[in-house]
Motif scaffolding. Structure first.
Motif, PDB file in Angstrom:
ATOM      1  N   LEU A  48       0.800  -1.222   0.000  1.00 18.56           N
ATOM      2  CA  LEU A  48       0.000   0.000   0.000  1.00 18.56           C
ATOM      3  C   LEU A  48       0.835   1.274   0.000  1.00 18.56           C
ATOM      4  CD1 LEU A  48      -2.995  -0.056   0.000  1.00 18.56           C
ATOM      5  CD2 LEU A  48      -2.940   0.534   2.405  1.00 18.56           C
ATOM      6  N   GLU A  52     -11.770  13.180  -1.064  1.00 20.62           N
ATOM      7  CA  GLU A  52     -11.180  11.985  -0.470  1.00 20.62           C
ATOM      8  C   GLU A  52     -10.940  10.891  -1.511  1.00 20.62           C
ATOM      9  OE1 GLU A  52     -10.316  11.775   2.579  1.00 20.62           O
ATOM     10  OE2 GLU A  52     -11.588  13.080   3.798  1.00 20.62           O
ATOM     11  N   VAL A  53     -10.116   9.931  -1.154  1.00 20.48           N
ATOM     12  CA  VAL A  53      -9.864   8.787  -2.022  1.00 20.48           C
ATOM     13  C   VAL A  53     -11.174   8.063  -2.347  1.00 20.48           C
ATOM     14  CG1 VAL A  53      -8.724   6.538  -2.151  1.00 20.48           C
ATOM     15  CG2 VAL A  53      -7.508   8.483  -1.191  1.00 20.48           C
ATOM     16  N   ALA A  54     -12.072   7.990  -1.345  1.00 17.28           N
ATOM     17  CA  ALA A  54     -13.360   7.314  -1.573  1.00 17.28           C
ATOM     18  C   ALA A  54     -14.127   7.975  -2.712  1.00 17.28           C
ATOM     19  CB  ALA A  54     -14.199   7.343  -0.293  1.00 17.28           C
ATOM     20  N   VAL A  89      -4.272   4.869 -11.816  1.00 14.91           N
ATOM     21  CA  VAL A  89      -4.931   5.910 -12.619  1.00 14.91           C
ATOM     22  C   VAL A  89      -3.884   6.814 -13.258  1.00 14.91           C
ATOM     23  CG1 VAL A  89      -6.484   7.895 -12.549  1.00 14.91           C
ATOM     24  CG2 VAL A  89      -7.013   5.865 -11.193  1.00 14.91           C
ATOM     25  N   SER A 104      -6.192  -1.237  -7.650  1.00 13.82           N
ATOM     26  CA  SER A 104      -5.325  -2.275  -8.195  1.00 13.82           C
ATOM     27  C   SER A 104      -5.935  -3.645  -7.950  1.00 13.82           C
ATOM     28  CB  SER A 104      -3.986  -2.214  -7.499  1.00 13.82           C
ATOM     29  OG  SER A 104      -4.146  -2.676  -6.179  1.00 13.82           O
ATOM     30  N   ILE A 122      -7.430   1.041   4.689  1.00 15.76           N
ATOM     31  CA  ILE A 122      -6.328   1.658   3.973  1.00 15.76           C
ATOM     32  C   ILE A 122      -5.941   2.982   4.606  1.00 15.76           C
ATOM     33  CG2 ILE A 122      -5.972   2.927   1.825  1.00 15.76           C
ATOM     34  CD1 ILE A 122      -7.124   0.516   0.350  1.00 15.76           C
ATOM     35  N   MET A 172     -10.226   1.228 -11.225  1.00 15.28           N
ATOM     36  CA  MET A 172      -9.795   2.220 -10.238  1.00 15.28           C
ATOM     37  C   MET A 172      -8.721   1.656  -9.322  1.00 15.28           C
ATOM     38  SD  MET A 172     -12.261   1.456  -7.201  1.00 15.28           S
ATOM     39  CE  MET A 172     -12.769  -0.224  -7.026  1.00 15.28           C
ATOM     40  N   ARG A 211      -4.128   2.623   8.470  1.00 17.23           N
ATOM     41  CA  ARG A 211      -3.299   1.446   8.286  1.00 17.23           C
ATOM     42  C   ARG A 211      -2.743   0.921   9.607  1.00 17.23           C
ATOM     43  NH1 ARG A 211       1.366   1.363   3.729  1.00 17.23           N
ATOM     44  NH2 ARG A 211       1.958  -0.822   3.966  1.00 17.23           N
ATOM     45  N   LEU A 235     -11.509   0.905   2.337  1.00 16.10           N
ATOM     46  CA  LEU A 235     -11.028   2.291   2.393  1.00 16.10           C
ATOM     47  C   LEU A 235     -10.646   2.669   3.814  1.00 16.10           C
ATOM     48  CD1 LEU A 235     -13.268   4.238  -0.068  1.00 16.10           C
ATOM     49  CD2 LEU A 235     -10.816   4.546   0.241  1.00 16.10           C
ATOM     50  N   GLU A 264      -4.831  -6.102  -6.274  1.00 18.66           N
ATOM     51  CA  GLU A 264      -4.746  -6.543  -4.877  1.00 18.66           C
ATOM     52  C   GLU A 264      -5.888  -5.962  -4.055  1.00 18.66           C
ATOM     53  OE1 GLU A 264      -2.137  -5.317  -6.489  1.00 18.66           O
ATOM     54  OE2 GLU A 264      -0.366  -6.555  -6.147  1.00 18.66           O
ATOM     55  N   ILE A 265      -6.167  -4.679  -4.252  1.00 23.03           N
ATOM     56  CA  ILE A 265      -7.237  -4.049  -3.482  1.00 23.03           C
ATOM     57  C   ILE A 265      -8.581  -4.639  -3.881  1.00 23.03           C
ATOM     58  CG2 ILE A 265      -8.415  -1.849  -3.045  1.00 23.03           C
ATOM     59  CD1 ILE A 265      -5.735  -0.456  -3.206  1.00 23.03           C
ATOM     60  N   TRP A 306     -12.647   6.899  -6.024  1.00 22.45           N
ATOM     61  CA  TRP A 306     -13.110   5.546  -6.369  1.00 22.45           C
ATOM     62  C   TRP A 306     -14.550   5.563  -6.862  1.00 22.45           C
ATOM     63  CZ3 TRP A 306     -11.079   1.282  -2.529  1.00 22.45           C
ATOM     64  CH2 TRP A 306      -9.682   1.381  -2.452  1.00 22.45           C
ATOM     65  N   ILE A 308      -4.794   6.177  -3.178  1.00 22.07           N
ATOM     66  CA  ILE A 308      -4.116   5.101  -2.464  1.00 22.07           C
ATOM     67  C   ILE A 308      -4.172   3.864  -3.337  1.00 22.07           C
ATOM     68  CG2 ILE A 308      -4.227   3.592  -0.459  1.00 22.07           C
ATOM     69  CD1 ILE A 308      -5.196   5.953   1.155  1.00 22.07           C
ATOM     70  N   ASP A 309      -3.040   3.235  -3.525  1.00 30.00           N
ATOM     71  CA  ASP A 309      -2.982   2.084  -4.412  1.00 30.00           C
ATOM     72  C   ASP A 309      -1.780   1.223  -4.014  1.00 30.00           C
ATOM     73  OD1 ASP A 309      -3.547   0.364  -6.450  1.00 30.00           O
ATOM     74  OD2 ASP A 309      -3.635   1.897  -8.005  1.00 30.00           O
ATOM     75  N   THR A 310      -1.593   0.125  -4.711  1.00 30.92           N
ATOM     76  CA  THR A 310      -0.459  -0.729  -4.393  1.00 30.92           C
ATOM     77  C   THR A 310       0.762  -0.376  -5.242  1.00 30.92           C
ATOM     78  OG1 THR A 310      -1.455  -2.346  -5.867  1.00 30.92           O
ATOM     79  CG2 THR A 310      -1.770  -2.677  -3.514  1.00 30.92           C
TER      80      THR A 310
END
Lengths: 198, 198
Positions: free
Chosen positions: A53, A86-88, A70, B3, B32, B1, B35, B29, B5-6, A91, A62-64
């Protein structure tokens, strides 16, 4: 009844949004019963995500991977940036597949109540992305709340000096909305933003 | 959107009872974002449980030790056994702290429809526990369903030859139950089992 380990797991799960103590217990029982088909995959997925993460250093997603999926997608139009709180929100918008550009996550909204000031958000980083060039349009996609709209106006003001088109999501009746059931604020917005038909 | 893994993690979580795709996404979320305070504890708890999980060789409870915490608790009265269908029932009863004895998990209920026969349940093991001595009372705590009650009667028949008192949970009005809203079956049970007052 259950051992300390199982109790700890129930507690950890019950802190997730949407799960309370009762549903967390049911979830744990399910995991315990379906050890191979439910617990093992969940554990592997959690390990994989936890290991990789990271926050995208470009947009704040937030991603791996960093840059995120993106930002590193060559099919996306980097000249159009959608700014979200927000990240949400990123998404949610991206699930709709309606926006072909890239994103910028502010990391919150301006709030006198919560003591969130402009410097607590990634507005400076957004300005630097625009200064770096290649961006034509900024779509402000803040929540239709007082704080969201305050944030949108603040960001719009900050971007006035740049040769970019700044737009924001339309406000009005939601699809399927019945006038009888909508709040006054929405009706007022819809009326104020009325448009010629056809 | 997100990855792969997510996505995998969202899917693994969405298969838990009580969580759908939408709430699983919200939960991920949350994990994440938090964490250190949410994801790390959940991961550790899951690892601990996954590593140690076992079925109690005495009563059929699931715990991180064998014999389980209930069977190995010296303060519990081993002369009284409460027979339940599933581990979830054991947990539910034991949370109430009303039963001071130990348990026996049948691992299901007799069901012609699902093809569950007596030999699929741990009835033989229950008989052996009684034969081994020290058990005075068996409390049948099956669900108040047709299959649960069929199972209770079958178990009671099997135990007739032994010098143990076999009882079952009372059926009737639930606490707070209003006659107007209760089903006929419950009313019939409550009427049939009526008792002198005071």
């Amino acid at each position: 009844m259950a051992s300390a380990e199982i109790d700890t797991l129930i507690q950890a799960l019950s802190r997730l949004p949407g799960l309370g103590p009762r549903s967390a217990r049911r979830a744990v029982l399910h995991l315990i019963k379906k050890r191979e088909t439910a617990m093992a995959p969940l554990l592997r997925a959690l390990e994989a995500v936890n290991e990789k993460l990271s926050t995208c250093s470009i947009c704040g997603n937030i991603d791996t991977t960093d840059p995120c999926g993106v930002c590193s997608d060559p099919r996306r139009d980097g000249s159009s940036l959608c700014v979200v709180e927000e990240v949400a929100d990123l998404w949610a918008l991206d699930r709709s597949r309606l926006f072909p550009g890239k994103y910028h996550v502010l990391g919150g909204r301006l709030s006198a109540l919560d003591g969130v000031r402009p410097e607590d958000l990634t507005i400076d980083r957004l300005v630097r992305r625009i200064e770096a060039g290649g961006v034509d349009e900024i779509v402000l996609a803040m929540n239709a709340t007082l704080e969201g709209q305050t944030t949108a106006h603040y960001v719009a003001d900050r971007l006035e000096a740049f040769p970019v088109r700044v737009t924001q999501l339309a406000h009005g009746l939601p699809v399927g909305g019945e006038l009888d059931y909508l709040d006054e604020g929405t009706l007022a917005q819809a009326l104020r933003a009325r448009r010629p038909i056809g």
